[in-house]
Design an enzyme around this catalytic site. Structure first.
Site, short mmCIF file in Angstrom:
data_model
loop_
_atom_site.label_atom_id
_atom_site.label_comp_id
_atom_site.label_asym_id
_atom_site.label_seq_id
_atom_site.Cartn_x
_atom_site.Cartn_y
_atom_site.Cartn_z
N ASN A 37 -7.98 -6.01 14.33
CA ASN A 37 -8.36 -4.88 13.48
C ASN A 37 -9.88 -4.77 13.51
OD1 ASN A 37 -5.69 -4.86 12.74
ND2 ASN A 37 -6.03 -5.36 10.59
N HIS A 59 1.14 -9.17 4.74
CA HIS A 59 -0.01 -8.27 4.57
C HIS A 59 -0.44 -8.34 3.10
CE1 HIS A 59 -2.11 -4.65 6.57
NE2 HIS A 59 -2.73 -4.84 5.42
N GLU A 92 -5.33 -2.19 14.09
CA GLU A 92 -5.83 -1.24 13.10
C GLU A 92 -7.19 -0.74 13.50
OE1 GLU A 92 -6.09 -2.36 8.92
OE2 GLU A 92 -4.14 -3.36 9.07
N ASN A 128 -1.75 -10.63 8.57
CA ASN A 128 -2.75 -9.59 8.73
C ASN A 128 -4.06 -10.07 8.13
OD1 ASN A 128 -3.64 -6.69 9.16
ND2 ASN A 128 -4.13 -6.98 7.01
N GLU A 129 -5.10 -10.09 8.95
CA GLU A 129 -6.46 -10.40 8.48
C GLU A 129 -6.52 -11.59 7.53
OE1 GLU A 129 -8.37 -6.95 6.87
OE2 GLU A 129 -8.16 -5.79 8.71
N ARG A 143 3.79 0.25 13.00
CA ARG A 143 3.51 -1.07 12.46
C ARG A 143 3.64 -1.00 10.94
NH1 ARG A 143 -2.14 -4.01 11.26
NH2 ARG A 143 -1.17 -5.84 10.37
N TYR A 147 -13.18 -2.01 12.49
CA TYR A 147 -13.57 -0.75 11.88
C TYR A 147 -15.06 -0.44 12.03
CZ TYR A 147 -9.07 -0.54 9.39
OH TYR A 147 -7.73 -0.45 9.07
N GLN A 178 0.80 -1.22 0.00
CA GLN A 178 0.00 0.00 0.00
C GLN A 178 0.84 1.28 0.00
OE1 GLN A 178 -2.68 -1.66 3.33
NE2 GLN A 178 -4.07 -0.41 2.12
N TRP A 181 -5.06 3.39 11.77
CA TRP A 181 -4.86 3.14 10.34
C TRP A 181 -5.32 4.38 9.61
CZ3 TRP A 181 -2.38 -0.44 7.49
CH2 TRP A 181 -2.54 -0.33 6.09
N GLU A 205 -5.52 1.81 -1.56
CA GLU A 205 -6.56 1.11 -0.79
C GLU A 205 -7.13 -0.06 -1.61
OE1 GLU A 205 -7.42 0.75 2.17
OE2 GLU A 205 -9.41 -0.11 1.95
N TRP A 206 -6.28 -1.02 -1.90
CA TRP A 206 -6.64 -2.29 -2.53
C TRP A 206 -7.58 -2.10 -3.74
CZ3 TRP A 206 -2.84 -4.94 -0.85
CH2 TRP A 206 -2.40 -4.79 0.45
C1 LIG Z 1 -15.02 -8.49 -8.38
C2 LIG Z 1 -16.08 -7.73 -7.71
C3 LIG Z 1 -16.77 -8.55 -6.69
C4 LIG Z 1 -17.64 -7.71 -5.86
C5 LIG Z 1 -18.03 -8.41 -4.64
C6 LIG Z 1 -18.22 -7.42 -3.58
C7 LIG Z 1 -18.34 -8.08 -2.26
C8 LIG Z 1 -18.06 -7.08 -1.22
C9 LIG Z 1 -18.13 -7.65 0.11
C10 LIG Z 1 -17.85 -6.60 1.13
C11 LIG Z 1 -16.48 -6.66 1.55
C12 LIG Z 1 -16.15 -5.79 2.69
C13 LIG Z 1 -14.71 -5.95 2.88
C14 LIG Z 1 -14.17 -5.18 4.03
C15 LIG Z 1 -13.09 -5.61 4.56
C16 LIG Z 1 -12.37 -4.86 5.63
O1 LIG Z 1 -12.57 -5.54 6.83
C17 LIG Z 1 -10.92 -4.80 5.28
C18 LIG Z 1 -10.12 -4.16 6.35
O2 LIG Z 1 -8.76 -4.29 5.98
C19 LIG Z 1 -7.81 -3.48 6.58
O3 LIG Z 1 -8.30 -2.22 6.51
C20 LIG Z 1 -7.72 -1.17 5.76
C21 LIG Z 1 -8.85 -0.35 5.18
O4 LIG Z 1 -9.61 -1.13 4.31
C22 LIG Z 1 -6.80 -1.73 4.71
O5 LIG Z 1 -6.25 -0.70 4.00
C23 LIG Z 1 -5.76 -2.56 5.42
O6 LIG Z 1 -4.74 -2.96 4.61
C24 LIG Z 1 -6.47 -3.79 5.95
O7 LIG Z 1 -5.62 -4.45 6.86
N1 LIG Z 1 -10.72 -4.03 4.07
C25 LIG Z 1 -10.47 -4.57 2.92
O8 LIG Z 1 -10.35 -5.75 2.79
C26 LIG Z 1 -10.30 -3.62 1.76
C27 LIG Z 1 -11.04 -4.06 0.58
C28 LIG Z 1 -12.48 -3.76 0.63
C29 LIG Z 1 -13.03 -3.74 -0.75
C30 LIG Z 1 -14.32 -4.40 -0.83
C31 LIG Z 1 -15.15 -4.08 -2.01
C32 LIG Z 1 -14.66 -4.64 -3.28
C33 LIG Z 1 -15.52 -4.21 -4.41
C34 LIG Z 1 -14.76 -4.28 -5.68
C35 LIG Z 1 -14.71 -2.94 -6.31
C36 LIG Z 1 -13.83 -2.99 -7.49
C37 LIG Z 1 -14.39 -2.19 -8.56
C38 LIG Z 1 -13.71 -2.47 -9.81
C39 LIG Z 1 -14.35 -1.67 -10.85
C40 LIG Z 1 -13.59 -1.73 -12.08
C41 LIG Z 1 -14.14 -0.82 -13.08
C42 LIG Z 1 -13.41 -0.90 -14.36
#
Ligand SMILES: CCCCCCCCCCCCC/C=C/[C@@H](O)[C@H](CO[C@@H]1O[C@H](CO)[C@@H](O)[C@H](O)[C@H]1O)NC(=O)CCCCCCCCCCCCCCCCC
Length: 530
Positions: free
Chosen positions: A351, A166, A420, A210-211, A120, A353, A65, A465, A472-473
Site C-alpha cells: 500500500n 484489517h 492500495e 493489512n499494514e 479486495r 499513498y 470501514q 482505494w 476513514e478511521w
Molecule cells: C490521539 C491523537 C494523537 C495524535 C497523534 C497524531 C500523529 C499522527 C501521525 C501521522 C500519521 C499518519 C498516518 C497515515 C497512515 C496511512 O499510511 C494509513 C494508510 O492506511 C490505509 O489507507 C486508507 C486511507 O487512509 C485506509 O482507509 C485503509 O484502511 C488503510 O489500509 N492511514 C491510516 O492509518 C488512517 C489513519 C490516519 C489518521 C492519522 C491522524 C490521526 C489524528 C487523530 C485525529 C483525531 C481527532 C480526534 C478529535 C476529536 C475531537 C473531539
C-alpha cells in the site's frame, strides 16, 4: 571577406532560429506535460504503453470501514474505540458505515461496472467468531454473509482477494492484551484455518495482515488507532513480534494443508511512503534508508530475508543500553523463529499513498519511541499538492522509486501486488467531479507502468482505494477516498460513480495508456461527466 561575413551572419541567424525553435518546443512540451500531470517533473511524463498480459486491476474496501451490521457480529476494538468520545474527528462510528452487510450485491455490481478483475475486501474476525476464540463458538450467519458475497463475485467472474486482518480485532482478545500477547498468534491461526476451510475454494489471494505498521504504531505506540495504547518505545516492537509470528503461522498452515487443494496464494500487505533524501550527502541518504527500514523493513526483512534489519537491531539495542537497560526494547527472535518466519510469502502486497523528504536529525526525545529511534526528520515538500488527508501529498514519482527500491532490497521478492493506492478529498457538498483524483490515478498508475516496463519490477496487480467513500478511521466520514460517492445520510447508502470511477474504467478497459490522443479523449469524457 564579404562572403565570409555573410556566411557568419547566416550561421548566427540559423543558430538563433534553431535555438528559438528548440526553446518554443521545450516550453510547449513542458506546458503540455504540466497540464496533463499537474507537476512538471521528469518522472511525471506520461508513458504510453500497456500493462503486461495477465496484469490484474482491482479495488479495495475493509470490513469495519464499509460493512456496518454491527449488531449482527461480536464486538471489536473499533467499536470500543469509536464509541469512546474524543477518538473520532466527527464523533461517528462504523455501526452502519456503507451498510455493505445489506448492500453487498450493489458493491459487487459496482466492481463489475468498473470492469475490474478482482475485489479486495476483508473479513471481520468477530463476525465469524464473536469472541475471537474459536472454542467459544462460530457464527453461522457470519459464515453465510461471506459465502453470499463470494458467490456473487463468482457469478460476476470477479476474483476475490481477501484480507484476514484489517484492524478490527475481537474485543475479547484485546482484553487479554491484544497483539502484545504472543498467544494471539495461535488464535489468529485458528481463525485463518476457519477462513481457509470455509472460503478457500473461492479465494485466489489471501492477505494475512493489512499494514501491520499501522496496527502497531498507530494502535499501540502513538494511540490514534484502536485500541489507542501509548506504549512509547515498546508498543511497535512488541506487537510486531506477535504479528510476524501470526502471519507465519497462517502462511505455513495454508502451505501445508490447503495449497494443493485450493491453489491460492498467501501474502502480507505492508505500507510504505517513499523516502527522498533532501540531498546526496551520506548522512541524509542513510537517514532516508533508515526511514524505509523502520517503515517496511521491520516487516519485510524477517519475512523475505530473515530476522529484523541489522540497523534496527543495533540501533535499538544501543539506545536501550544507553538508558541503563540491558535487554533491548526490540524483541529478539530465536534461530527457530527466524527460520519459521523467513520465506512465508507467495507475493508481497504494497500500500503506498505518498512520499516524505528525509533529513538526518539527532533525536533527543526522552520518550525514546519508534520515531525517535530513527534519528531523522521526515516532512512534505511544500510544493507538493495537498489532499483531504493531512498526511497524504500526491507525489506520483515516489511509488516508482519505492517499487524499484523494493526490487533491489529484496531480490527474492517474487511478485508485488499494489494492494492500495488512492487519494482523499473533503468536499463540502455532493460532487461527482473529482478531477484531483483523476489526476492522481493517471499519474500514479503511469508510474507503476514505468516501474514495470522501464525498471523491470515484477508488479502483477494494482488496487485502487477505495470502491466507495467509507469510515476513514480516526477521521470518521470527513475524508472521502471513494471512486463511488456514498450518500451516508440516506437509509440505502446510495453509491454513485464519480468521474474518477469512469477514468479508472477507461484505463482498465484498454489495459493501460494506449496513446496521447486516447488519453485526451478520456479526459474530455471525464470532464463532460462532471
Ligand atoms: C490521539 C491523537 C494523537 C495524535 C497523534 C497524531 C500523529 C499522527 C501521525 C501521522 C500519521 C499518519 C498516518 C497515515 C497512515 C496511512 O499510511 C494509513 C494508510 O492506511 C490505509 O489507507 C486508507 C486511507 O487512509 C485506509 O482507509 C485503509 O484502511 C488503510 O489500509 N492511514 C491510516 O492509518 C488512517 C489513519 C490516519 C489518521 C492519522 C491522524 C490521526 C489524528 C487523530 C485525529 C483525531 C481527532 C480526534 C478529535 C476529536 C475531537 C473531539
Amino acid at each position: 571577406m564579404e562572403e565570409l561575413f555573410n556566411l557568419c551572419c547566416l550561421n548566427v541567424l540559423l543558430r538563433n532560429v534553431r535555438s528559438f525553435i528548440f526553446t518554443v518546443t521545450i516550453l510547449t512540451l513542458g506546458t503540455a506535460v504540466f497540464m496533463l500531470n499537474g507537476l512538471p517533473s521528469e518522472y511525471d511524463k506520461i508513458y504510453f504503453d500497456q500493462f503486461p498480459a495477465g496484469f490484474r486491476f482491482g479495488i479495495a474496501t475493509a470490513s469495519y470501514q464499509v460493512e456496518g451490521g454491527a449488531s449482527h457480529r461480536g464486538k471489536n476494538i473499533w467499536d470500543t474505540f469509536s464509541h469512546t468520545p474524543g477518538n473520532i474527528e466527527d464523533g461517528s462510528t462504523g455501526d452502519e458505515a456503507c451498510d455493505s452487510f445489506r448492500n453487498y450485491e450493489t458493491d459487487v455490481k459496482n466492481v463489475a461496472a468498473l470492469g475490474l478483475d478482482f475485489y479486495r475486501f476483508s473479513i471481520s474476525w468477530s463476525r465469524l467468531i464473536p469472541t475471537g476464540v474459536i472454542s467459544e463458538g462460530i457464527s453461522e450467519s457470519g459464515l453465510d454473509y461471506y459465502h453470499k458475497l463470494l458467490n456473487k463475485l463468482e457469478e460476476e467472474k470477479i476474483e476475490a482477494m481477501v484480507t484476514l486482518y484489517h484492524w478490527d480485532l475481537p474485543q475479547k482478545l484485546q482484553d487479554y492484551g491484544g497483539w502484545t500477547n504472543v498467544s494471539l498468534a495461535e488464535r489468529f491461526q485458528e481463525y485463518a484455518d476457519l477462513c481457509f476451510k470455509s472460503f478457500g475454494p473461492k479465494v485466489k489471494r489471501w492477505i494475512t495482515f493489512n499494514e501491520p505498521r499501522e496496527t502497531s504504531l498507530g494502535g499501540y505506540e502513538i494511540g490514534y488507532m484502536a485500541p489507542g495504547y501509548k506504549l512509547h518505545g515498546t508498543g511497535t516492537y512488541n506487537t510486531s513480534y506477535t504479528i510476524l509470528r501470526a502471519h507465519a503461522a497462517a502462511y505455513r498452515l495454508y502451505a501445508e494443508r490447503y495449497r494443493n487443494l485450493q491453489f491460492g496464494e498467501v501474502g502480507i500487505t505492508l505500507n510504505c511512503d517513499w523516502a527522498q533524501p533532501v540531498d546526496n550527502s551520506v548522512a541524509n541518504r542513510d537517514a532516508a534508508d533508515r526511514f524505509l527500514q523502520w517503515y517496511i523493513g521491520i516487516w519485510a526483512h524477517p519475512i523475505l530475508l530473515g530476522d529484523y534489519p541489522a540497523v534496527i537491531k543495533e540501533t535499538v539495542k544501543s539506545k536501550t543500553n544507553a538508558k541503563g537497560f540491558r535487554k533491548s526494547r526490540l524483541p529478539e527472535f530465536s534461530q527457530d523463529e527466524i527460520d519459521y518466519i523467513k520465506g512465508t510469502f507467495d507475493f508481497l502486497g504494497l500500500n503506498s499513498y505518498t512520499t516524505r523528504m528525509v533529513q538526518y536529525k539527532q533525536c533527543s526525545d526522552e520518550d525514546d519511541h519508534y520515531n525517535c529511534d530513527q534519528d531523522l526528520r521526515a516532512f512534505a515538500d511544500p510544493s507538493w499538492p495537498t489532499s483531504g488527508s493531512s498526511w497524504l501529498r500526491p507525489v506520483p514519482w515516489g511509488i516508482r522509486k519505492l517499487l524499484s527500491w523494493i526490487k533491489h532490497q529484496y531480490p527474492n521478492y517474487r511478485e508485488i501486488v499494489v494492494t492500495e493506492n488512492g487519494v482523499s478529498d473533503r468536499p463540502e457538498s455532493v460532487t461527482l467531479c473529482d478531477q484531483p483524483r483523476v489526476n492522481f490515478f493517471q499519474n500514479y498508475l503511469n508510474n507503476v507502468l514505468m516501474a514495470i516496463r522501464i525498471d523491470e519490477v515484477n508488479v502483477v496487480g494494482y488496487t485502487a482505494w477505495s470502491l466507495m467513500d467509507n469510515f476513514e478511521w480516526a477521521h470518521g466520514y470527513t475524508e472521502r477516498f471513494g471512486l463511488f460517492w456514498t450518500s451516508f445520510d440516506r437509509p440505502d447508502k446510495l453509491r454513485t460513480m464519480k468521474a474518477s470511477g469512469l477514468f479508472y474504467k477507461k484505463i482498465v478497459e484498454s489495459r493501460g495508456f494506449p496513446s496521447k490522443q486516447t488519453l485526451l479523449d478520456w479526459l474530455e469524457e471525464v470532464d463532460n461527466y462532471c
